[in-house]
Design a protein around this motif. Structure first.
Motif, PDB file in Angstrom:
ATOM      1  N   THR A 117       0.837  -1.203   0.000  1.00  0.00           N
ATOM      2  CA  THR A 117       0.000   0.000   0.000  1.00  0.00           C
ATOM      3  C   THR A 117       0.867   1.247   0.000  1.00  0.00           C
ATOM      4  OG1 THR A 117      -1.712  -1.203   1.184  1.00  0.00           O
ATOM      5  CG2 THR A 117      -1.865   1.193   1.201  1.00  0.00           C
ATOM      6  N   LYS A 144      -8.455  -0.504  -5.348  1.00  0.00           N
ATOM      7  CA  LYS A 144      -8.282  -1.749  -4.589  1.00  0.00           C
ATOM      8  C   LYS A 144      -9.551  -2.564  -4.845  1.00  0.00           C
ATOM      9  CE  LYS A 144      -6.639  -4.167  -0.875  1.00  0.00           C
ATOM     10  NZ  LYS A 144      -5.263  -4.577  -0.576  1.00  0.00           N
ATOM     11  N   ASP A 182      -7.005   0.592   2.696  1.00  0.00           N
ATOM     12  CA  ASP A 182      -5.814   0.935   1.917  1.00  0.00           C
ATOM     13  C   ASP A 182      -6.074   2.183   1.077  1.00  0.00           C
ATOM     14  OD1 ASP A 182      -4.551  -1.235   3.002  1.00  0.00           O
ATOM     15  OD2 ASP A 182      -4.557  -2.456   1.184  1.00  0.00           O
ATOM     16  N   GLU A 192      -4.146  -2.324  -6.480  1.00  0.00           N
ATOM     17  CA  GLU A 192      -3.465  -3.100  -5.428  1.00  0.00           C
ATOM     18  C   GLU A 192      -4.235  -4.377  -5.138  1.00  0.00           C
ATOM     19  OE1 GLU A 192      -2.664  -1.159  -1.639  1.00  0.00           O
ATOM     20  OE2 GLU A 192      -2.201  -3.113  -0.736  1.00  0.00           O
TER      21      GLU A 192
HETATM   22 MG   LIG Z   1      -2.194  -3.163   1.456  1.00  0.00          MG
END
Ligand SMILES: [Mg+2]
Ligand SMILES: Nc1ncnc2c1ncn2[C@@H]1O[C@H](COP(=O)(O)OP(=O)(O)O)[C@@H](O)[C@H]1O
Length: 227
Positions: free
Chosen positions: A16, A32, A67, A119
């Motif tokens: 992150t 994310k 995140d 991510e």
């Molecule tokens: Mg993370």
């Protein structure tokens, strides 16, 4: 095109923090797809709202502790809402089962931004569902994957294993981003045995804030490597 998937040799590697740094370095949006460990009714309502509005002009405020919220705080980047947020701090497949949610991989579609940092959850073989591993999802997206790895003891095996797993599933690996104290032999050994490009090394930052992260990214990575 400036669209990348960030994965790691495991959880708590620094994905992150690196993703936030990269988002700032190249002026990308952040997404994310599946966030676990966060309870959120507001998110569920937001997603319902966006499904009913063709071009939602609703600014998305990431959930505290997520995140995405860290990335927003560090960079001010545009954050695309998670497709799924689940309360249990577990692998997506299990957190979804416990929440009674079915993750449909067809709904995990990267937003169409020209520059985008995505991510993943945990490491490369984390199950998204019981039928789909993270690396398989990345291969479906056909986006270049950046592998985050630490520099210390254990990283050679973890990183080479993760590289093999990504390649075996058809992922294009763009390079490795290291996080931690300098360890020239570990880094050179991974580059040689893994036949992989080293994109740079993000040192441990204290304090870790928007300014220190942006400066460290400029000092240790080249924006031109992420086009
Ligand atoms: Mg993370
Ligand atoms: N370069 C760094 N400097 C200082 N702290 C870091 C750095 N990278 C990661 N951390 C810290 O380590 C922990 C795990 O990092 P995080 O980016 O959340 O990992 P991941 O996304 O891989 O689970 C967090 O507390 C984070 O603040």
């Amino acid at each position: 095109m400036g669209r990348f998937v960030i994965t790691g040799t495991g959880t708590d590697i620094g994905k992150t923090v690196f993703a936030a740094g990269l988002t700032g370095l190249i002026g990308a949006d952040y997404w994310k797809p599946v966030q676990t460990g966060i309870s959120c009714d507001v998110h569920a309502r937001f997603m319902q709202l966006s499904r009913n509005v063709p071009a939602p002009d609703v600014p998305y405020l990431p959930q505290p502790g997520s995140d995405a919220e860290f990335v927003a705080r560090m960079t001010g980047a545009r954050i695309h809402p998670e497709a799924v947020i689940l309360p249990e701090p577990l692998s997506p497949h299990r957190a979804a089962e416990l929440a009674g949610v079915t993750i449909d991989p067809d709904e995990l579609v990267p937003p169409g931004a020209d520059r985008l940092v995505i991510e993943g959850a945990g490491g490369v073989l984390v199950p998204v569902t019981r039928d789909l591993l993270s690396a398989e999802l990345f291969a479906r997206w056909d986006l270049p994957v950046i592998l985050c790895a630490t520099t210390g003891l254990g990283t050679i095996s973890h990183t080479l294993t993760a590289l093999e797993s990504l390649r075996a599933r058809g992922c294009r690996v763009h390079g490795v981003a290291f996080i931690g104290d300098d360890n020239p032999d570990n880094i050179a050994t991974i580059a040689a045995l893994g036949a992989i490009r080293v994109l740079g090394r993000l040192p441990r930052l204290a304090p870790l804030d928007a300014d220190s992260l942006a400066a460290a990214m400029r000092a240790h990575f080249r924006a031109g490597d992420f086009q």
